[in-house]
Design a protein around this motif. Structure first.
Motif, PDB file in Angstrom:
ATOM      1  N   GLY A 180       0.805  -1.217   0.000  1.00  0.00           N
ATOM      2  CA  GLY A 180       0.000   0.000   0.000  1.00  0.00           C
ATOM      3  C   GLY A 180       0.827   1.250   0.000  1.00  0.00           C
ATOM      4  N   GLU A 181       2.091   1.141  -0.437  1.00  0.00           N
ATOM      5  CA  GLU A 181       2.984   2.289  -0.426  1.00  0.00           C
ATOM      6  C   GLU A 181       4.027   2.149  -1.530  1.00  0.00           C
ATOM      7  N   LEU A 219      -4.358   4.921  -6.515  1.00  0.00           N
ATOM      8  CA  LEU A 219      -5.482   4.816  -5.590  1.00  0.00           C
ATOM      9  C   LEU A 219      -6.801   5.155  -6.278  1.00  0.00           C
ATOM     10  N   ASP A 220      -7.874   4.480  -5.847  1.00  0.00           N
ATOM     11  CA  ASP A 220      -9.207   4.833  -6.332  1.00  0.00           C
ATOM     12  C   ASP A 220      -9.774   5.931  -5.433  1.00  0.00           C
ATOM     13  N   ASP A 249     -11.816   5.952  -3.144  1.00  0.00           N
ATOM     14  CA  ASP A 249     -12.008   5.541  -1.758  1.00  0.00           C
ATOM     15  C   ASP A 249     -10.693   5.282  -1.032  1.00  0.00           C
ATOM     16  N   GLY A 250      -9.581   5.497  -1.727  1.00  0.00           N
ATOM     17  CA  GLY A 250      -8.285   5.305  -1.103  1.00  0.00           C
ATOM     18  C   GLY A 250      -7.727   3.898  -1.201  1.00  0.00           C
ATOM     19  N   TYR A 251      -8.418   3.013  -1.942  1.00  0.00           N
ATOM     20  CA  TYR A 251      -7.917   1.652  -2.102  1.00  0.00           C
ATOM     21  C   TYR A 251      -6.908   1.593  -3.252  1.00  0.00           C
ATOM     22  N   VAL A 252      -5.885   0.749  -3.089  1.00  0.00           N
ATOM     23  CA  VAL A 252      -4.883   0.570  -4.139  1.00  0.00           C
ATOM     24  C   VAL A 252      -5.473  -0.321  -5.227  1.00  0.00           C
ATOM     25  N   ARG A 285      -0.982   9.867  -9.518  1.00  0.00           N
ATOM     26  CA  ARG A 285      -2.206  10.565  -9.120  1.00  0.00           C
ATOM     27  C   ARG A 285      -3.068  10.894 -10.333  1.00  0.00           C
TER      28      ARG A 285
END
Length: 430
Positions: free
Chosen positions: A75-76, A109-110, A112-115, A142
């Motif tokens: 996630g990073e 990221l979408d 909703d913050g999901y990868v 982004r």
């Protein structure tokens, strides 16, 4: 995500542009933008996708063979100047396939913050990725996320529009079904007369109309009611059903030569009870109505018609010779006060004559921003101008059509016309 159509398809120019820019910023053509589902990684952008994709224009790999899953799991951002020193990368089949010595990956990221994907670059030599290059790749990631968000929003908008259209169609069908239960399915066939009717909903057309009409059989003739209920929708439908039932019940109790005024007074008391009782309504409302009693003549004679009015627009008579006469109307609307005042008028109709009753949505039709209404004079002019031999149904449709044209088809009010012709429908005007 599947609604965005990103899966099962190959690279797209919207993403290829981003990877080409990344290749310039990073100084390596080995750049890829991928999205993933639970098991696969799909290539969506590359500087030169034709060098990677297969014959069908797509490239995919098992997600755990691809370096992108490391970014997605973490996630990073993953920064590896030397892949041989990064145990999460060095043994992956995809790293070996491309002979990557240096690698960098940034999560996409979408909303909703999901990868949902990975923007990565690699090189065949060990190298440092500068702070400027890393920030540039983050910005492009982004931008890719923004493109995916836009696609999802468009897909959701299209889905919502389709759902709204489906609900609107269902609402319209429900309104038509309910309306059919409140109006005669077609004008009844009665000896000695021909009836035509046209009723059109106002507004969006998906609510039940407040306008109604009905024919009540009676010994020696029949009764005809045309009414207008205050409001629309479910409340209007309940009141319409009550008013029609009250008319029928009251008419059956009247003698054949009655003038109809007692029928409307009975309806008035029924409505007052309906509006006053919280169990059944508990609201203030009203109904306007015209009730015509037709008395069948002896062979070859004229029909006697008694019209009772309760705050309803006055009707018209078109004689067989083409002349148009205005009736008096009168009376007070039903449901508000006890002992409703009812206006009455008696007339005679001969072969070829038409009685025209209508609702105020016809005469009050006007264009937005123009207070000038269609009015009784406009209705009478259209009626007088119809060609000889125009049948009752065609007459009703022509009058409603003229009113709708006056409002450019955007009238918020319902419009209804009922035409009763003495004799056959194709009886030619003298």
């Amino acid at each position: 995500m599947h609604a965005t159509r990103l899966f099962e398809t190959g690279p797209e120019e919207a993403f290829n542009r981003l990877t080409r820019l990344a290749a310039i910023i990073l100084g390596t053509p080995m750049v890829a933008l991928t999205v993933v589902d639970d098991v696969r990684s799909f290539l969506k952008g590359a500087p030169y996708p034709e060098a990677i994709t297969g014959p069908d224009g797509t490239y995919e790999s098992p997600v755990h063979d691809a370096a992108c899953h490391v970014v997605i799991d973490a996630g990073e951002e993953i920064y590896a100047p030397d892949v041989s020193l990064e145990p999460r990368l060095r043994d992956l089949p995809q790293i070996k396939e491309f002979e990557a010595a240096a690698w960098i990956g940034v999560p996409i990221l979408d909303p909703d913050g999901y990868v949902v994907g990975n923007f990565c670059a690699m090189d065949r030599v060990v190298r440092e990725w500068t702070d400027e290059q890393r920030e540039g790749l983050r910005g492009l990631a982004r931008a890719a996320g923004g493109e995916i968000a836009l696609r999802r929003a468009l897909a959701e908008t299209a889905r919502a529009a389709a759902e709204a259209e489906r609900h609107a169609a269902e609402a319209a069908e429900l309104a038509r079904t309910l309306q059919a239960s409140l109006l005669p399915p077609q004008p009844p066939v009665l000896p000695g007369v021909t009836i035509g009717a046209c009723f059109a909903p106002g507004g969006t057309g998906v609510e039940v109309m407040g306008d109604f009409w009905d024919v009540v059989p009676a010994a020696g003739g029949f009764g005809l009611v045309v009414g207008d209920v205050c409001g629309k929708g479910a409340a209007a439908a309940r009141t319409t059903a009550l008013a029609r039932s009250a008319v029928r019940t009251a008419a059956l109790g009247e003698p054949a030569d009655g003038d109809g005024a007692a029928v409307l007074r009975t309806v008035n008391e029924v409505l007052r009870g309906w509006y006053a009782d919280p169990l059944f309504g508990g609201r203030i409302g009203f109904v306007s109505a015209a009730y015509a009693t037709f008395h069948r003549p002896a062979a070859g004679g004229t029909w006697q018609v008694d019209i009772a009015g309760a705050g309803h627009p006055p009707g018209l008579v078109r004689r067989a010779g083409g002349g148009v006469e205005h009736l008096t109307g009168g009376g007070m609307i039903l449901g508000l006060t006890p002992g409703a005042a009812v206006g009455t008028q008696r007339l005679e109709l001969a072969a070829g004559d038409d009685l025209v009753l209508y609702t105020d949505g016809v005469t009050e039709a006007h264009r937005v921003g123009d207070p000038d209404q269609f009015d009784e004079s406009g209705l009478a002019a259209v009626l007088a101008g119809l060609p000889p031999g125009t049948g009752p149904q065609e007459t009703a449709e022509a009058l409603v059509g003229a009113a709708r044209a006056r409002s450019d088809g955007r009238s918020p009010d319902d419009a209804g016309v009922v035409v009763v012709r003495i004799g056959n429908p194709d009886l030619t005007r003298r």
